[in-house]
Design an enzyme around this catalytic site. Structure first.
Site, short mmCIF file in Angstrom:
data_model
loop_
_atom_site.label_atom_id
_atom_site.label_comp_id
_atom_site.label_asym_id
_atom_site.label_seq_id
_atom_site.Cartn_x
_atom_site.Cartn_y
_atom_site.Cartn_z
N HIS A 6 -9.88 2.82 0.44
CA HIS A 6 -9.96 2.31 1.81
C HIS A 6 -10.79 1.03 1.77
O HIS A 6 -11.76 0.86 2.51
CB HIS A 6 -10.57 3.36 2.76
CG HIS A 6 -9.71 3.63 3.94
ND1 HIS A 6 -10.17 3.62 5.24
CD2 HIS A 6 -8.39 3.92 4.04
CE1 HIS A 6 -9.18 3.89 6.08
NE2 HIS A 6 -8.10 4.08 5.37
N HIS A 8 0.82 -1.21 0.00
CA HIS A 8 0.00 0.00 0.00
C HIS A 8 0.85 1.26 0.00
O HIS A 8 0.51 2.25 -0.63
CB HIS A 8 -0.92 0.00 1.22
CG HIS A 8 -1.84 1.18 1.28
ND1 HIS A 8 -3.00 1.26 0.54
CD2 HIS A 8 -1.77 2.35 1.98
CE1 HIS A 8 -3.59 2.41 0.78
NE2 HIS A 8 -2.87 3.09 1.65
#
Length: 749
Positions: A104, A55
């Protein structure tokens, strides 16, 4: 347990460390030891593990993302590009606009409300960190099958989280999407975008320069929520069991964030910071290493001075915590007192936790003991780079050969009418007002267009009417059939949506959502989509200013459809000249712009009527998209059209339904010569729009289209209280409205 200091790490080289549990590979751990010349301390291991996660480091994607720079168009409005918290573009009159889309996804599956809420909070702080006042948010969403029981758990929670956080911040939610598909069952996509406005001279960057300058942490206290957070959650696939790892999901406090925003903007106004970074993914590990790496020196941090909500947190946990509503600023010594006064005024906790040094190391101490001594660039920017193997999946050819054009078509007008009603009432084409009514779309009083319009639009200057528009789009079904074309179709649709409102597209941000990069087939999808997007942006002249990659959206062996979501930002000189989508007045003439072909691969019709996915997606002609955009923008500016609606999912009939219902007026249309009614209504050929032209402007409009070589076919007139396709069927608006608006509430009841 004794503290793992630099001295201890040097003296105990063979001490066992949980590198595997922290998500590192064996060769990555070996590389860390090589960089440091010793084993890492526990705190250093924690920092490297979160910063080298998929990420944060883009280790599987950065070799492909390079194309966005290599193929960047010239002479653009871009002021700040890839590498900062968000991209910035020049929109004229001395204004700059910053915007970005982030994901998210994994946190929102585990804990829908907080996962989605903190997604909004994080993207807002990214925009704030650039020096801008956030002015609007958008939310592209993807959920599993609409009738699946777990969708009733995830969707309401996500929507409540987005609405709850954004509404409390006082930010209008002006755009986004809601898409249902079984492929997202275990991996919903919760992408969040934000737009911010500032003057050129107010742009701030994330860097720590000037030995002696203070490092100030301000905002909420650091807690045990979000330990590892999105940096860890988003770097692995889910297993087939129920959602786990709830403590890794951050907990948001929008009221604290609102104070943080106003406090930061006042600090900016008084020019008190030399550099600034929000605390998002990887928390303090990210903020300290990135600020130090981008600056001209080193940094020393006293970690035990960090304000805590939980006094039992270890140094490693403090460094990994992704607690929300925190910022890190670099402040010259003479400005520290005033900085603290402003924070106290806004009831924001602020603490000097360190200072910039003239060295080249990031040094972190815990109660006087040194626990971190690293070159900051190795943490922030020199993580592993993987050239993952990729290969076209074996099933791709068979999928593309399964042509949707061979599916049975309606044999009668009655069947055609029934399929129209089935399409407009299907979950993906039905009204999303159940979702959007939970968002405040008009707070601040500057929203001029919002859902369900083609693009959201906000005014940024009251005197001149200067405004910006944004649209987000992405079609995973198209990208599954052909990732290169699918990415370009997402770009083209968002570009077209912005142009349909009268705004000129300037630049893009993206959120690239894919399955596991360890699957060569998924990496092929990613490589093709990235290549398609880079090529498309070069041709359209819209640079990529930044964005996000979200990988490991996969449960077991089941990956999501490749879903590149593209956000296009546009500028309009005067929002009073915007073009809405509603057919607002009887007598307006309806024109179909562009060419319609038999293109049904990945279409809404093939999905709704036949539950089919196969064939090739619509062809892309970016030169035509650019021409269409220029016509739509010129027509809006010069008052030649009263309404415009792009054609995409569901084709002509979907656009007619939405524009008629939005304006409360019906339409009588005829099938153009050379087309049959079915193709006319359901084809999803790209590069098309429907416009409503006042009779007084018909000649001027058609002359412009003819002179520019854009096909413009008159297909009907705004009239009555029904949609009539002459020679085929009539559907009263009341019946259409019931079909269109009842679906989502019924599914979620």
């Amino acid at each position: 347990m004794s503290l793992d200091t630099i001295k201890n790490a040097t003296e105990t080289p063979d001490a066992a460390q949980p590198w595997k549990e922290l998500g590192l590979k064996e060769d990555e751990y070996a590389r860390i030891r090589e960089i440091l010349g010793r084993r890492p301390t526990g705190a250093e291991l924690a920092m490297y593990s979160v910063m080298w996660s998929e990420h944060c480091s883009y280790k599987s994607s950065k070799v492909h993302l390079k194309q966005f720079g290599d193929k960047a168009p010239e002479n653009t409005a871009m002021l700040v590009g890839i590498g900062e918290n968000a991209g910035v573009v020049d929109v004229g009159q001395g204004y700059a606009v910053t915007f970005k889309v982030e994901s998210h996804n994994h946190p929102s599956y585990i804990e829908p409300y907080q996962g989605a809420a903190t997604g909004v909070g994080g993207i807002v702080r990214d925009i704030l960190a650039m020096g801008a006042r956030p002015v609007a948010v958008v939310d592209p969403l993807r959920f599993g099958a609409a009738d699946h029981p777990d969708t009733k758990r995830v969707l309401p929670g996500v929507v409540a989280g987005i609405g709850g956080y954004g509404n409390c911040l006082g930010l209008p939610n002006i755009g986004g999407e809601v898409v249902f598909d079984a492929c997202y069952q275990g991996n919903p996509l919760v992408n969040a975008g934000c737009i911010g406005v500032m003057k050129h001279e107010d742009i701030h960057l994330a860097k720590a320069s000037g030995p002696g300058n203070k490092v100030v942490l301000y905002g909420a206290r650091t807690g045990g929520d979000g330990i590892g957070g999105v940096s860890v959650l988003a770097s692995e696939t889910f297993d087939d069991s129920k959602p786990t790892k709830r403590p890794a999901v951050q907990v948001g406090d929008p009221f604290q964030e609102k104070l943080l925003i106003e406090c930061t903007l006042e600090i900016f106004k008084e020019k008190l910071v030399a550099g600034i970074q929000d605390l998002g993914g990887a928390g303090l590990s990210c903020a300290t290493s990135e600020l130090a790496s981008a600056g001209s020196g080193g940094m020393r941090v006293e970690l035990d001075t960090v304000p805590l909500r939980d006094a039992t947190l270890s140094p490693e946990e403090i460094l990994m915590s992704e607690s929300q509503e925190r910022m890190c600023a670099i402040v010259e010594p003479q400005h520290v007192d005033r900085f603290m006064e402003i924070c106290e005024k806004w009831d924001v906790i602020a603490t000097v936790i360190g200072e910039v040094t003239d060295g080249e190391r990031l040094e972190i101490f815990w109660h006087g003991e040194q626990i971190v001594d690293v070159p900051p660039g190795t943490v922030a920017h020199e993580g592993p780079v993987y050239h993952r193997p990729y290969a076209r999946p074996e099933w791709q050819d068979a999928l593309q050969a399964d042509d949707a054009g061979k599916l049975p078509r309606p044999a009668t007008s009655e069947e055609l009418r029934a399929q129209v009603l089935a399409l407009v009432s299907s979950p993906n084409q039905a009204s999303k007002s159940w979702v959007t009514d939970q968002y405040d779309r008009f707070v601040q009083g500057n929203t001029v267009l919002a859902q369900p319009e083609d693009a959201g639009m906000v005014r940024i200057d009251e005197e001149t009417g200067l405004g910006v528009a944004m649209a987000t789009d992405g079609n995973g079904r198209f990208a599954k059939l052909d990732p290169y074309t699918g990415a370009q179709l997402a770009l083209a649709e968002a570009y077209r949506n912005v142009a349909a409102t009268g705004a000129k597209p300037l630049a893009i941000s993206d959120c690239l959502n894919f399955g596991s990069p360890e699957d060569p087939g998924v990496m092929w999808q990613f490589a093709e989509a990235t290549r398609g997007l880079a090529d498309g942006c070069l041709e359209l002249g819209t640079p990529v200013t930044g964005g996000n990659v979200s990988l490991y959206n996969q449960t077991g062996d089941i990956a999501i459809h490749p879903t590149p979501v593209v956000a296009v930002l546009g500028v309009i000189d005067d929002v009073n000249r915007r073009t809405p989508m509603a057919f607002s007045e009887a007598g307006q003439l309806l024109y179909l712009l562009g060419d319609t072909a038999e293109e049904f691969g990945g279409s809404a019709w093939s999905e709704v009527v036949h539950q089919h996915l196969g064939g090739m997606p619509p062809k892309v002609d970016l030169a035509r998209e650019k021409l269409l955009g220029e016509i739509l923008i010129s027509a809006s500016r010069d008052g030649m059209v009263d309404a415009a609606h792009d054609l995409s999912d569901g084709g002509v009939i979907q656009a007619l339904t939405e524009s008629c219902l939005r304006g409360g007026n019906g339409a009588r249309v005829v099938v153009p010569e050379g087309l049959d009614a079915f193709t006319f209504l359901f084809s999803e050929s790209a590069g098309r729009a429907i416009v409503a032209v006042p009779r007084s402007e018909e000649l001027r409009f058609t002359d412009m289209c003819g002179a520019r070589g854009l096909p413009a076919t008159r297909i009907g007139v705004v009239d009555g209280e029904e949609i009539e396709v002459q020679g085929e069927f009539t559907i009263p608006l009341a019946e259409l409205r019931t079909a269109h608006e009842a679906t989502i509430p019924a599914l979620l009841a």
